[in-house]
Scaffold this motif. Structure first.
Motif, mmCIF file in Angstrom:
data_model
loop_
_atom_site.group_PDB
_atom_site.id
_atom_site.type_symbol
_atom_site.label_atom_id
_atom_site.label_comp_id
_atom_site.label_asym_id
_atom_site.label_seq_id
_atom_site.Cartn_x
_atom_site.Cartn_y
_atom_site.Cartn_z
ATOM 1 N N ARG A 367 -19.800 20.081 0.449
ATOM 2 C CA ARG A 367 -18.891 19.159 -0.455
ATOM 3 C C ARG A 367 -17.636 19.329 0.253
ATOM 4 N NH1 ARG A 367 -22.261 20.833 -5.060
ATOM 5 N NH2 ARG A 367 -22.896 18.632 -6.020
ATOM 6 N N ARG A 368 -17.221 20.903 0.679
ATOM 7 C CA ARG A 368 -15.985 20.856 1.207
ATOM 8 C C ARG A 368 -15.794 19.961 2.452
ATOM 9 N NH1 ARG A 368 -11.458 20.262 -0.351
ATOM 10 N NH2 ARG A 368 -9.842 21.049 1.139
ATOM 11 N N GLU A 369 -16.844 20.090 3.338
ATOM 12 C CA GLU A 369 -16.704 19.366 4.614
ATOM 13 C C GLU A 369 -16.594 17.788 4.336
ATOM 14 O OE1 GLU A 369 -19.267 22.456 7.519
ATOM 15 O OE2 GLU A 369 -20.491 21.140 6.273
ATOM 16 N N PHE A 370 -17.529 17.400 3.404
ATOM 17 C CA PHE A 370 -17.317 15.836 3.137
ATOM 18 C C PHE A 370 -15.889 15.480 2.491
ATOM 19 C CE2 PHE A 370 -22.118 16.281 1.894
ATOM 20 C CZ PHE A 370 -22.335 15.613 3.191
ATOM 21 N N VAL A 371 -15.286 16.146 1.880
ATOM 22 C CA VAL A 371 -13.969 15.862 1.249
ATOM 23 C C VAL A 371 -12.884 16.091 2.483
ATOM 24 C CG1 VAL A 371 -11.958 16.675 -0.121
ATOM 25 C CG2 VAL A 371 -14.527 16.539 -0.883
ATOM 26 N N VAL A 372 -13.319 17.029 3.370
ATOM 27 C CA VAL A 372 -12.197 17.108 4.300
ATOM 28 C C VAL A 372 -12.296 15.725 5.242
ATOM 29 C CG1 VAL A 372 -11.623 18.556 6.614
ATOM 30 C CG2 VAL A 372 -11.922 19.700 4.272
ATOM 31 N N ALA A 373 -13.569 15.547 5.822
ATOM 32 C CA ALA A 373 -14.025 14.435 6.680
ATOM 33 C C ALA A 373 -13.420 13.243 6.183
ATOM 34 C CB ALA A 373 -15.363 14.541 6.798
ATOM 35 N N TYR A 374 -13.441 12.826 4.762
ATOM 36 C CA TYR A 374 -12.902 11.663 4.341
ATOM 37 C C TYR A 374 -11.510 11.739 4.528
ATOM 38 C CZ TYR A 374 -17.388 10.647 1.709
ATOM 39 O OH TYR A 374 -18.642 10.185 1.451
ATOM 40 N N ASN A 375 -10.852 12.582 4.028
ATOM 41 C CA ASN A 375 -9.377 12.815 4.007
ATOM 42 C C ASN A 375 -9.028 12.658 5.374
ATOM 43 O OD1 ASN A 375 -8.082 12.853 1.421
ATOM 44 N ND2 ASN A 375 -9.618 14.407 1.124
ATOM 45 N N GLU A 376 -9.470 13.349 6.410
ATOM 46 C CA GLU A 376 -8.868 13.415 7.821
ATOM 47 C C GLU A 376 -8.914 12.114 8.365
ATOM 48 O OE1 GLU A 376 -7.112 15.883 9.383
ATOM 49 O OE2 GLU A 376 -6.946 17.236 7.437
ATOM 50 N N ILE A 377 -9.934 11.490 8.132
ATOM 51 C CA ILE A 377 -10.458 10.338 8.904
ATOM 52 C C ILE A 377 -9.692 9.303 8.290
ATOM 53 C CG2 ILE A 377 -12.241 8.357 9.401
ATOM 54 C CD1 ILE A 377 -14.069 10.675 9.876
ATOM 55 N N LEU A 378 -9.281 9.047 7.056
ATOM 56 C CA LEU A 378 -8.692 7.847 6.354
ATOM 57 C C LEU A 378 -7.068 8.138 6.829
ATOM 58 C CD1 LEU A 378 -10.543 7.792 2.827
ATOM 59 C CD2 LEU A 378 -10.798 6.301 4.888
ATOM 60 N N ASP A 379 -6.871 9.446 6.801
ATOM 61 C CA ASP A 379 -5.529 9.699 7.300
ATOM 62 C C ASP A 379 -4.946 9.055 8.814
ATOM 63 O OD1 ASP A 379 -4.528 10.862 5.019
ATOM 64 O OD2 ASP A 379 -4.878 12.917 5.694
ATOM 65 N N ARG A 380 -5.885 9.321 9.550
ATOM 66 C CA ARG A 380 -5.689 9.127 10.888
ATOM 67 C C ARG A 380 -6.413 8.022 11.701
ATOM 68 N NH1 ARG A 380 -6.179 15.237 12.952
ATOM 69 N NH2 ARG A 380 -5.742 14.305 14.904
ATOM 70 N N ILE A 381 -7.247 7.507 11.064
ATOM 71 C CA ILE A 381 -8.005 6.067 11.690
ATOM 72 C C ILE A 381 -7.666 5.025 10.780
ATOM 73 C CG2 ILE A 381 -10.200 5.338 12.434
ATOM 74 C CD1 ILE A 381 -9.441 7.688 14.047
ATOM 75 N N PRO A 382 -7.340 3.964 11.610
ATOM 76 C CA PRO A 382 -6.917 2.675 10.518
ATOM 77 C C PRO A 382 -8.352 2.211 9.977
ATOM 78 C CG PRO A 382 -5.917 2.592 12.881
ATOM 79 C CD PRO A 382 -6.950 3.611 12.737
ATOM 80 N N PRO A 383 -8.286 1.336 9.030
ATOM 81 C CA PRO A 383 -9.474 0.737 8.522
ATOM 82 C C PRO A 383 -10.603 0.138 9.714
ATOM 83 C CG PRO A 383 -7.610 -0.255 7.358
ATOM 84 C CD PRO A 383 -7.000 0.500 8.465
ATOM 85 N N PHE A 384 -11.776 0.738 9.565
ATOM 86 C CA PHE A 384 -12.942 0.752 10.431
ATOM 87 C C PHE A 384 -13.879 -0.148 10.043
ATOM 88 C CE2 PHE A 384 -13.269 4.665 8.127
ATOM 89 C CZ PHE A 384 -14.460 4.562 7.661
#
Length: 410
Positions: A367-384
């Motif tokens: 669960r922690r890995e999922f939350v981190v992945a979502y946040n980091e990608i949404l922070d740094r990658i534009p709408p994909f």
């Protein structure tokens, strides 16, 4: 392929106690739909199948009952006295050995002490201590793609992110990740017996070498813990140590990676949800739970220890039972509109992490890995989105997954 329910055989290939009308050949990998949408390939099981049916063409076993309802799946998973976990994976037997995956293939009373030994290592408190390492692993991988406009998501992030986290926990070198992933593919995604045996032998030989190194020079990693651990004043046996290390090794290589592929495929094809999560990160934990329900990916197995019944159907001692987590998590008797994503879904009783005494020991970390992945990608990658002109390749088998998915952004 037509609806498998309509493709019943005459029952001759099933044991005598199996009613002919409940024999439905299905193997969880050969239908062409598994290459594009494995959940569509099995949709009939929770919409138009008997409560339980028997497949003589199961992909791992010579024949197997398949349970389709959440109520029955929970019953099987929480009744080890009737449905044994021993040999449910059977990796060791394929190479002529006789150890269990610990604690996955243990039944009471042997299960509880070893499970109790490992539980504290993955408690919420311990997972919180891993947060910085999890974030660093995600950040390092995103840094390699954020300057561009596209990526192949599985190989650049979904696989290496959770694997790098687990390799750190096991104290194994990150630079050997390609070799580990090759073994994992041969073990969990190949339907060649020869390939599976070769992969098992490679992993076992490697881990035994790592175990011996930790005996000579112990550290703070999980392999060192296994070597030094005691239960009731005794050291773990050689079989227990390899059983723990093998399970931790394969557990960290596949399930989170496979899940991430499905989660981000949905986000790439549903820009309105992606925008909603970008705007309000407090929604991410609920999104994670709904994605876990919608994309429950693991099929586990149990061996019947005594004659019993499910839904009035006789199962005899020695029969194998397959319990697909997606059948429980998409059961219309449990969830309204079960094949739809619902961010506001209440009482989300999915079984993505299994159920009962063998509930996934790494669920808090996942669960922690999922939350981190979502946040980091949404922070740094534009709408994909899915890159135009590319195909998404998926797989069936013991763990459903995405093999290839190209994302693009502006």
């Amino acid at each position: 392929m037509g609806d498998p329910v309509l493709a019943m055989n005459d029952g001759n290939s099933a044991p005598a106690h199996v009613p002919a009308e409940l024999v439905i050949p299905f193997d969880f990998h050969s239908d062409p739909l598994f290459k594009t949408d494995p959940f569509e390939a099995v949709r009939w099981q929770h919409e138009n199948a008997p409560r339980i049916f028997y497949s003589p063409t199961h992909y791992l076993l010579p024949g197997c009952w398949i349970v389709t309802k959440a109520e029955d799946i929970r019953y099987v998973l929480q009744s080890p006295e009737i449905f044994s976990s021993r040999g449910q994976v059977g990796f060791s037997s394929l190479i002529g050995e006789n150890w269990d995956l610990v604690p996955l293939e243990l039944d009471p009373p042997h299960h509880a002490p070893l499970r109790g030994l490992l539980n504290p290592l993955f408690s919420p408190k311990e997972v919180a201590k891993m947060d910085a390492g999890v974030r660093e692993a995600a950040s390092r991988l995103i840094a390699k793609i954020e300057g561009g406009k596209e990526c192949e998501f599985v190989s650049t992030f979904a696989q290496p992110f959770p694997v790098s986290v687990f390799l750190q926990l096991l104290g194994l070198p990150l630079e050997e990740m390609p070799m580990f992933l090759e073994w994992e593919a041969g073990l969990l995604k190949s339907f060649s017996a020869e390939t599976r045996v070769k992969s098992i032998r490679s992993i076992v030989d490697y881990l035994r070498g790592a175990i011996q190194q930790r005996r000579e020079n112990p550290g703070t990693d999980l392999i060192s813990f296994s070597v030094q651990a005691e239960i009731d004043g005794r050291k773990l046996t050689e079989d227990e140590i390899i059983g723990i290390c093998f399970l931790l090794f394969i557990g960290g290589l596949d399930t989170v990676a496979s899940s991430l592929g499905f989660h981000f495929h949905y986000l790439a094809t549903h820009p309105e949800l992606q925008a909603k999560l970008r705007a309000d990160r407090s929604l991410i934990p609920a999104a994670v739970e709904e994605f876990l329900r919608l994309y429950s990916i693991v099929i586990s197995h149990r061996r019947v220890t005594q004659d019993t019944e499910i839904g009035g159907v006789l199962l005899k001692a020695g029969d194998w039972v397959s319990v697909p987590t997606f059948n429980a998590s998409r059961d219309p008797a449990e969830f309204s509109n079960p094949n739809d994503f619902d961010l506001d879904r209440a009482a989300n009783r999915h079984v993505a992490f299994s159920y009962g005494p063998h509930r996934c020991i790494g669920s808090h970390l996942a669960r922690r890995e999922f939350v981190v992945a979502y946040n980091e990608i949404l922070d740094r990658i534009p709408p994909f989105r899915i890159k135009e002109g590319t195909e998404v390749r998926t797989n069936g088998g013991a763990v459903f997954g995405i093999d290839e998915m190209h994302l693009a952004w502006d």
